[in-house]
Design an enzyme around this catalytic site. Structure first.
Site, PDB file in Angstrom:
ATOM      1  N   LYS A  22     -13.573   3.539  -6.267  1.00  0.00           N
ATOM      2  CA  LYS A  22     -12.297   4.009  -5.622  1.00  0.00           C
ATOM      3  C   LYS A  22     -11.111   3.905  -6.956  1.00  0.00           C
ATOM      4  O   LYS A  22     -10.258   4.832  -6.938  1.00  0.00           O
ATOM      5  CB  LYS A  22     -11.899   3.204  -4.446  1.00  0.00           C
ATOM      6  CG  LYS A  22     -10.557   3.626  -3.825  1.00  0.00           C
ATOM      7  CD  LYS A  22     -10.206   2.877  -2.697  1.00  0.00           C
ATOM      8  CE  LYS A  22      -9.696   1.325  -2.852  1.00  0.00           C
ATOM      9  NZ  LYS A  22      -8.215   1.371  -3.207  1.00  0.00           N
ATOM     10  N   ASN A  23     -10.895   2.938  -7.101  1.00  0.00           N
ATOM     11  CA  ASN A  23      -9.744   2.614  -8.152  1.00  0.00           C
ATOM     12  C   ASN A  23      -9.899   3.143  -9.578  1.00  0.00           C
ATOM     13  O   ASN A  23      -8.824   3.286 -10.000  1.00  0.00           O
ATOM     14  CB  ASN A  23      -9.298   1.189  -8.145  1.00  0.00           C
ATOM     15  CG  ASN A  23      -8.857   0.563  -6.971  1.00  0.00           C
ATOM     16  OD1 ASN A  23      -8.521   1.298  -5.945  1.00  0.00           O
ATOM     17  ND2 ASN A  23      -9.014  -0.734  -6.747  1.00  0.00           N
ATOM     18  N   CYS A 118       3.876  -2.800   1.092  1.00  0.00           N
ATOM     19  CA  CYS A 118       2.592  -2.650   2.050  1.00  0.00           C
ATOM     20  C   CYS A 118       2.205  -4.131   2.310  1.00  0.00           C
ATOM     21  O   CYS A 118       2.868  -4.919   2.054  1.00  0.00           O
ATOM     22  CB  CYS A 118       1.603  -1.984   1.057  1.00  0.00           C
ATOM     23  SG  CYS A 118       0.526  -3.200   0.092  1.00  0.00           S
ATOM     24  N   ARG A 123       5.136  -4.954  -4.150  1.00  0.00           N
ATOM     25  CA  ARG A 123       4.446  -4.244  -5.083  1.00  0.00           C
ATOM     26  C   ARG A 123       5.690  -3.010  -5.671  1.00  0.00           C
ATOM     27  O   ARG A 123       5.453  -1.813  -5.554  1.00  0.00           O
ATOM     28  CB  ARG A 123       3.438  -3.148  -4.425  1.00  0.00           C
ATOM     29  CG  ARG A 123       2.421  -4.199  -3.833  1.00  0.00           C
ATOM     30  CD  ARG A 123       1.271  -3.471  -3.251  1.00  0.00           C
ATOM     31  NE  ARG A 123       0.293  -3.147  -4.242  1.00  0.00           N
ATOM     32  CZ  ARG A 123      -0.839  -2.425  -3.902  1.00  0.00           C
ATOM     33  NH1 ARG A 123      -1.068  -2.181  -2.795  1.00  0.00           N
ATOM     34  NH2 ARG A 123      -1.716  -1.859  -4.856  1.00  0.00           N
ATOM     35  N   ASP A 308      -9.203  -8.393  -5.365  1.00  0.00           N
ATOM     36  CA  ASP A 308      -9.967  -7.362  -4.499  1.00  0.00           C
ATOM     37  C   ASP A 308     -10.805  -8.035  -3.962  1.00  0.00           C
ATOM     38  O   ASP A 308     -11.574  -7.323  -3.025  1.00  0.00           O
ATOM     39  CB  ASP A 308      -9.996  -5.931  -5.145  1.00  0.00           C
ATOM     40  CG  ASP A 308      -8.773  -5.219  -5.154  1.00  0.00           C
ATOM     41  OD1 ASP A 308      -8.779  -4.451  -6.011  1.00  0.00           O
ATOM     42  OD2 ASP A 308      -7.855  -5.902  -4.858  1.00  0.00           O
ATOM     43  N   ARG A 400     -10.993   3.463   3.794  1.00  0.00           N
ATOM     44  CA  ARG A 400     -10.091   3.789   2.682  1.00  0.00           C
ATOM     45  C   ARG A 400     -10.958   3.515   1.499  1.00  0.00           C
ATOM     46  O   ARG A 400     -10.782   4.053   0.528  1.00  0.00           O
ATOM     47  CB  ARG A 400      -8.795   3.109   2.486  1.00  0.00           C
ATOM     48  CG  ARG A 400      -7.739   3.352   3.583  1.00  0.00           C
ATOM     49  CD  ARG A 400      -6.193   2.826   3.283  1.00  0.00           C
ATOM     50  NE  ARG A 400      -6.080   3.120   1.885  1.00  0.00           N
ATOM     51  CZ  ARG A 400      -4.748   2.781   1.524  1.00  0.00           C
ATOM     52  NH1 ARG A 400      -3.800   1.901   2.350  1.00  0.00           N
ATOM     53  NH2 ARG A 400      -4.241   2.936   0.303  1.00  0.00           N
TER      54      ARG A 400
HETATM   55  C1  EPZ Z   1      -4.312  -2.006  -8.630  1.00  0.00           C
HETATM   56  O1  EPZ Z   1      -3.071  -1.976  -7.832  1.00  0.00           O
HETATM   57  C2  EPZ Z   1      -5.358  -1.437  -7.529  1.00  0.00           C
HETATM   58  N1  EPZ Z   1      -5.350  -0.173  -6.744  1.00  0.00           N
HETATM   59  C3  EPZ Z   1      -5.564  -2.772  -6.553  1.00  0.00           C
HETATM   60  O2  EPZ Z   1      -6.482  -2.491  -5.503  1.00  0.00           O
HETATM   61  C4  EPZ Z   1      -5.591  -4.163  -7.285  1.00  0.00           C
HETATM   62  O3  EPZ Z   1      -5.530  -5.036  -6.215  1.00  0.00           O
HETATM   63  C5  EPZ Z   1      -4.460  -4.325  -8.066  1.00  0.00           C
HETATM   64  O4  EPZ Z   1      -4.599  -3.206  -9.301  1.00  0.00           O
HETATM   65  C6  EPZ Z   1      -4.757  -5.471  -9.039  1.00  0.00           C
HETATM   66  O5  EPZ Z   1      -6.058  -5.527  -9.654  1.00  0.00           O
HETATM   67  C7  EPZ Z   1      -5.802   0.697  -7.474  1.00  0.00           C
HETATM   68  O6  EPZ Z   1      -6.352   0.648  -8.656  1.00  0.00           O
HETATM   69  C8  EPZ Z   1      -5.521   2.033  -6.769  1.00  0.00           C
HETATM   70  P1  EPZ Z   1      -0.666  -3.950 -10.435  1.00  0.00           P
HETATM   71  P2  EPZ Z   1      -1.768  -2.020  -8.634  1.00  0.00           P
HETATM   72  O7  EPZ Z   1       0.176  -3.234 -10.775  1.00  0.00           O
HETATM   73  O8  EPZ Z   1      -2.071  -0.941 -10.104  1.00  0.00           O
HETATM   74  C9  EPZ Z   1       3.001  -6.475  -9.273  1.00  0.00           C
HETATM   75  C10 EPZ Z   1      -7.513  -2.258  -3.497  1.00  0.00           C
HETATM   76  O9  EPZ Z   1      -7.914  -3.013  -2.645  1.00  0.00           O
HETATM   77  N2  EPZ Z   1       3.779  -5.492  -9.863  1.00  0.00           N
HETATM   78  O10 EPZ Z   1      -1.863  -4.628 -11.104  1.00  0.00           O
HETATM   79  O11 EPZ Z   1      -0.722  -1.427  -7.822  1.00  0.00           O
HETATM   80  C11 EPZ Z   1       2.586  -6.149  -7.997  1.00  0.00           C
HETATM   81  O12 EPZ Z   1       3.479  -6.280  -7.046  1.00  0.00           O
HETATM   82  C12 EPZ Z   1      -6.259  -2.311  -4.126  1.00  0.00           C
HETATM   83  O13 EPZ Z   1      -8.344  -1.594  -3.661  1.00  0.00           O
HETATM   84  C13 EPZ Z   1       5.112  -5.469 -10.106  1.00  0.00           C
HETATM   85  O14 EPZ Z   1       5.869  -6.575 -10.073  1.00  0.00           O
HETATM   86  O15 EPZ Z   1      -1.557  -3.446  -9.064  1.00  0.00           O
HETATM   87  C14 EPZ Z   1       1.424  -7.056  -7.756  1.00  0.00           C
HETATM   88  O16 EPZ Z   1       1.856  -8.448  -7.321  1.00  0.00           O
HETATM   89  C15 EPZ Z   1      -5.153  -3.267  -3.631  1.00  0.00           C
HETATM   90  N3  EPZ Z   1       5.783  -4.396 -10.839  1.00  0.00           N
HETATM   91  C16 EPZ Z   1       0.864  -7.371  -9.232  1.00  0.00           C
HETATM   92  O17 EPZ Z   1       2.009  -6.855 -10.150  1.00  0.00           O
HETATM   93  C17 EPZ Z   1       5.156  -3.231 -11.145  1.00  0.00           C
HETATM   94  O18 EPZ Z   1       5.710  -2.345 -11.602  1.00  0.00           O
HETATM   95  C18 EPZ Z   1      -0.257  -6.574  -9.651  1.00  0.00           C
HETATM   96  O19 EPZ Z   1       0.078  -5.203  -9.684  1.00  0.00           O
HETATM   97  C19 EPZ Z   1       3.852  -3.261 -10.830  1.00  0.00           C
HETATM   98  C20 EPZ Z   1       3.112  -4.231 -10.291  1.00  0.00           C
END
Ligand code: EPZ
Length: 422
Positions: A22-23, A118, A123, A308, A400
């Site tokens: 998915k990701n 969310c 996020r 995850d 999802r």
């Molecule tokens: C991706 O989300 C995945 N989703 C998430 O999977 C996964 O949990 C996450 O990466 C971490 O591995 C998809 O790929 C569609 P991040 P993403 O940016 O890219 C903070 C699932 O269950 N952050 O690596 O949104 C954020 O708040 C989903 O399939 C900032 O502070 O994750 C989080 O605490 C859930 N500022 C951390 O970094 C930003 O600009 C990791 O977020 C971006 C992120």
């Protein structure tokens, strides 16, 4: 809203096919915006999130045709007639923000709604904004929307991320493929989905190297051409189904599974007393003794233990021998499955980002509530091993990220059925 009823039914046996990630698919689909030529994805998973991304791309003017029951996505963004990603779609799925980089690179402007918070955390998008501004974009927040402009196009730059954000890495990579000059992205995410995106972009003519390491170098090109690309195996679905025989007993072969996609996860399973062996078709998983041993888990960016899979691992630790300490370092609020597991008799104490789990002999079935995607499936796993019947409500969360979960688990001998809600 549908519910899923699971009844503990002893050891599992058989094979389970693992779908495309998915990701990975959610970042590969927006890549079509980078080229006027068709991009076709094979091995795509059949999930509601993919349908949401399809609707978003179509709202921008891209053509997306789903074939072979959703496993093939034929896309073309020859004529884009809209550059606004609407709040109504983005609020449903944060990954919608992955159209920002491609739209900026292709059209020179984009308007993308902030996703809003969310269940698992605030996020924000500051890391996406910092990376795209480093490439010359001007981004302003107005009434909940990011208004991004790249006057004269994006320009290559050296940029170090404050944190190895998966989405920010993906947005920056896609934008940089069409920027003028060389881009060096430092402290980037190393997840397999990043490597899969880079592989697809190279197939489209992008010049990218270093994906999978902390530093990615991209030589901008004038245009990208079409391609066909197979979506990489879903490591989170894989890890989830590996935990089914771990929590119930028995032996399961995960078809298409690859140990190199799992980082620290396999080592933690081994320490807990679970044997994972590579076969020609994938990964075979079984429990070495009657009961798994408690192990500590800390979630980290790849190749650390995946956040995850934290909820699913917690379900296993609820029935382990001993006490396990789970630390969630990626999201600020990702223990919502804990109160639901406690309803099933688990002994869990949550303090901030740390959960202490004392294993119990057997969980007891109970009605429970799914709160987010991975929490939902951890409740299903717990229900597989519990005594009696567990009813998991609000399973739209589950749909999802997991295709046909009740079919796949029934084929392994689980007693599980979906009940349509009103
Ligand atoms: C991706 O989300 C995945 N989703 C998430 O999977 C996964 O949990 C996450 O990466 C971490 O591995 C998809 O790929 C569609 P991040 P993403 O940016 O890219 C903070 C699932 O269950 N952050 O690596 O949104 C954020 O708040 C989903 O399939 C900032 O502070 O994750 C989080 O605490 C859930 N500022 C951390 O970094 C930003 O600009 C990791 O977020 C971006 C992120």
């Amino acid at each position: 809203m549908d519910s899923i009823i699971v009844t503990g039914n002893g050891p599992l046996a058989g094979q389970v096919p693992i779908a495309g990630a998915k990701n990975a698919c959610l970042t590969l689909m927006p890549a079509t915006l980078l080229s006027e030529e068709p991009l076709t994805l094979t091995n795509a998973p059949r999930l509601s999130d993919i349908a949401t991304m399809t609707a978003l791309l179509q709202s921008l003017g891209a053509e997306v045709t789903s074939m072979q029951g959703g496993q093939v996505l034929a896309m073309s963004s020859h004529a884009l007639d809209n550059h606004v990603a609407d709040y109504e779609i983005v609020r449903k799925m944060r990954a919608s923000n992955l159209v920002l980089g491609p739209l900026l690179a292709r059209l020179g402007h984009a308007v993308v709604s902030l996703p809003g918070g969310c269940a698992i955390g605030a996020r924000p998008m500051d890391l996406h904004i910092a990376a795209l501004e480093a490439l010359g974009a001007e981004i302003e927040l107005k009434e909940g929307y990011l208004h991004a402009v790249a006057r004269g196009g994006l320009k290559g730059a050296v940029h170090e991320m404050r944190f190895a954000s998966v989405g920010a890495t993906e947005n920056a990579m896609m934008a940089a493929t069409l920027a003028k000059g060389t881009t060096v992205l430092k402290n980037v995410a190393r997840e397999p989905e990043i490597v899969d995106l880079a592989t697809c972009l190279r197939r489209m003519g992008a010049q990218i190297e270093g994906d999978g390491s902390s530093e990615i170098i991209i030589e901008g090109v004038d245009r990208l051409h079409g391609a066909t690309h197979p979506v990489v195996t879903d490591r989170i679905e894989l890890g989830t189904y590996m935990l089914a025989p771990a929590i119930c007993g028995g032996e399961v072969e995960c078809l298409g599974g690859r140990a190199d996609l799992l980082g620290a996860f396999c080592e933690r399973l081994d320490s807990a007393g679970i044997t994972v062996s590579e076969t020609e078709k994938g990964l075979k998983v079984s429990r070495r003794n009657g009961r798994v041993s408690a192990v500590d888990v800390t979630t980290e960016p790849f190749p650390g233990f995946p956040t995850d899979l934290q909820a699913q691992m917690m379900a296993l630790m609820c029935t382990a021998e001993g006490t396990s300490v789970l630390q969630e370092k990626i999201f600020e609020n990702r223990f919502m499955h804990a109160p639901e597991l406690i309803r099933m008799g688990a002994d869990i104490e949550v303090q901030g980002g740390t959960a202490r789990v004392r294993g119990v002999e057997r969980l007891k079935g109970a009605p429970v509530m799914a709160t987010d995607l991975r929490a939902s499936v951890s409740l299903i796993l717990a229900g597989l091993a519990a005594e009696g019947e567990t009813i998991v409500n609000r399973v739209y969360h589950l749909d999802r990220g997991y295709e046909r979960v009740e079919e796949k688990l029934s084929a392994l001998g689980a007693r599980i059925e979906r009940v349509s809600g009103q």
